[in-house]
Design a protein around this motif. Structure first.
Motif, mmCIF file in Angstrom:
data_model
loop_
_atom_site.group_PDB
_atom_site.id
_atom_site.type_symbol
_atom_site.label_atom_id
_atom_site.label_comp_id
_atom_site.label_asym_id
_atom_site.label_seq_id
_atom_site.Cartn_x
_atom_site.Cartn_y
_atom_site.Cartn_z
ATOM 1 N N GLY A 54 -15.433 -16.302 -15.700
ATOM 2 C CA GLY A 54 -16.274 -15.510 -16.599
ATOM 3 C C GLY A 54 -17.659 -16.098 -16.772
ATOM 4 N N PHE A 55 -17.717 -17.390 -16.997
ATOM 5 C CA PHE A 55 -19.028 -18.024 -17.179
ATOM 6 C C PHE A 55 -19.850 -17.968 -15.887
ATOM 7 C CE2 PHE A 55 -16.793 -20.443 -20.678
ATOM 8 C CZ PHE A 55 -17.503 -19.852 -21.707
ATOM 9 N N GLU A 56 -19.188 -18.143 -14.754
ATOM 10 C CA GLU A 56 -19.899 -18.073 -13.472
ATOM 11 C C GLU A 56 -20.457 -16.668 -13.248
ATOM 12 O OE1 GLU A 56 -18.977 -18.599 -8.672
ATOM 13 O OE2 GLU A 56 -17.579 -19.423 -10.159
ATOM 14 N N THR A 57 -19.668 -15.649 -13.558
ATOM 15 C CA THR A 57 -20.125 -14.274 -13.385
ATOM 16 C C THR A 57 -21.220 -13.935 -14.393
ATOM 17 O OG1 THR A 57 -17.882 -13.724 -12.684
ATOM 18 C CG2 THR A 57 -19.359 -11.893 -13.093
ATOM 19 N N VAL A 179 -10.453 -3.495 -16.422
ATOM 20 C CA VAL A 179 -11.919 -3.543 -16.468
ATOM 21 C C VAL A 179 -12.459 -4.089 -15.149
ATOM 22 C CG1 VAL A 179 -13.930 -4.537 -17.620
ATOM 23 C CG2 VAL A 179 -11.973 -3.778 -18.985
ATOM 24 N N LEU A 180 -11.840 -5.145 -14.640
ATOM 25 C CA LEU A 180 -12.290 -5.721 -13.370
ATOM 26 C C LEU A 180 -12.193 -4.709 -12.233
ATOM 27 C CD1 LEU A 180 -10.693 -9.285 -13.588
ATOM 28 C CD2 LEU A 180 -13.136 -8.731 -13.662
ATOM 29 N N GLU A 181 -11.171 -3.874 -12.265
ATOM 30 C CA GLU A 181 -10.999 -2.880 -11.207
ATOM 31 C C GLU A 181 -11.977 -1.721 -11.333
ATOM 32 O OE1 GLU A 181 -7.011 -1.519 -11.019
ATOM 33 O OE2 GLU A 181 -6.171 -3.491 -10.511
ATOM 34 N N GLU A 182 -12.334 -1.365 -12.558
ATOM 35 C CA GLU A 182 -13.107 -0.136 -12.779
ATOM 36 C C GLU A 182 -14.616 -0.343 -12.846
ATOM 37 O OE1 GLU A 182 -12.066 2.850 -12.707
ATOM 38 O OE2 GLU A 182 -9.894 2.530 -12.755
ATOM 39 N N GLU A 189 -17.656 -7.453 -15.686
ATOM 40 C CA GLU A 189 -16.758 -8.341 -14.947
ATOM 41 C C GLU A 189 -16.651 -9.681 -15.680
ATOM 42 O OE1 GLU A 189 -18.149 -8.798 -10.988
ATOM 43 O OE2 GLU A 189 -17.820 -6.702 -10.442
ATOM 44 N N ALA A 190 -17.795 -10.210 -16.086
ATOM 45 C CA ALA A 190 -17.793 -11.475 -16.834
ATOM 46 C C ALA A 190 -17.031 -11.323 -18.139
ATOM 47 C CB ALA A 190 -19.227 -11.915 -17.109
#
Length: 210
Positions: A54-57, A179-182, A189-190
């Protein structure tokens, strides 16, 4: 309270505030301004796989929008939030009763969530626009418990442990994965990675302290 404990409470509250802002409605300009100006805390050391992702994204999102007006960034995210969570016919309804097969909104599902709030002496503020089982409202309850813990009310760790076991941790990973898929946005994404990682992190704290 030690310096390390204060720092941990700061980090827990900063992250839950971010997640509430991310999922309650379109992200406020103030949040985006903090992100784009580098005022949001990114840990120097690894925390967990989901939180690190999450932090990287989130850093990728900041890099993508470097130098942009936060108002313009918000306009972009408003469209994505509407598509994913509002609709018409949104692919995701981020409510506990939408994700659990063993309960429903019109039955006991909502009442049981609200009973958990009441047992700990909390009720959703009137300005919350969603029903009590919405992800942002359940995170608002978590924020209340963290604030009470910081003030020395250790019994709230027990309320938090039970809330994870009976509600929040039962559905949040499925929601985050959807959420990641949509989503087509690195911001969401993060937020999805951070949501899943934060709830797991908080469940571990509550389990250790209760």
């Amino acid at each position: 309270m030690s310096v390390d404990q204060e720092a941990l409470y700061d980090a827990r509250l900063e992250l839950v505030n971010f997640l509430i802002d991310a999922f309650a409605d379109y992200p406020p300009v103030e949040l985006l301004d903090r992100l784009l100006s580098g005022e949001f805390t990114i840990p120097d050391e690894p925390v967990s796989a989901e939180l690190d992702a999450g932090f990287e994204t989130l850093e990728q999102f900041v890099a993508e929008n470097e130098g942009r007006d936060p108002e313009a960034v918000r306009d972009d995210l408003e469209g994505e939030y509407t598509r994913v969570f509002v609709g018409p016919r949104p692919p995701i309804l981020p409510h506990e009763t939408s994700y659990r097969d063993d309960t429903d909104f019109r039955g006991q599902g909502l009442a049981e969530v609200e009973a958990s709030y009441g047992a700990a002496g909390w009720a959703p503020p009137e300005e919350y626009p969603e029903e009590s089982d919405h992800v942002a409202v359940e995170l608002g309850f978590l924020r209340y418990l963290i604030e009470r813990q910081r003030a020395g009310h250790e019994e709230t760790f027990g309320f938090q442990r039970v809330f994870h076991e009976e509600h929040l941790s039962e559905w949040i990973d499925d929601c985050a994965n959807d959420v990641l898929e949509e989503t087509d946005s690195t911001f969401y994404e993060a937020a999805a990675h951070l949501l899943s990682g934060f709830v797991t992190f908080e469940e571990e704290i509550a389990g250790q302290m209760a």
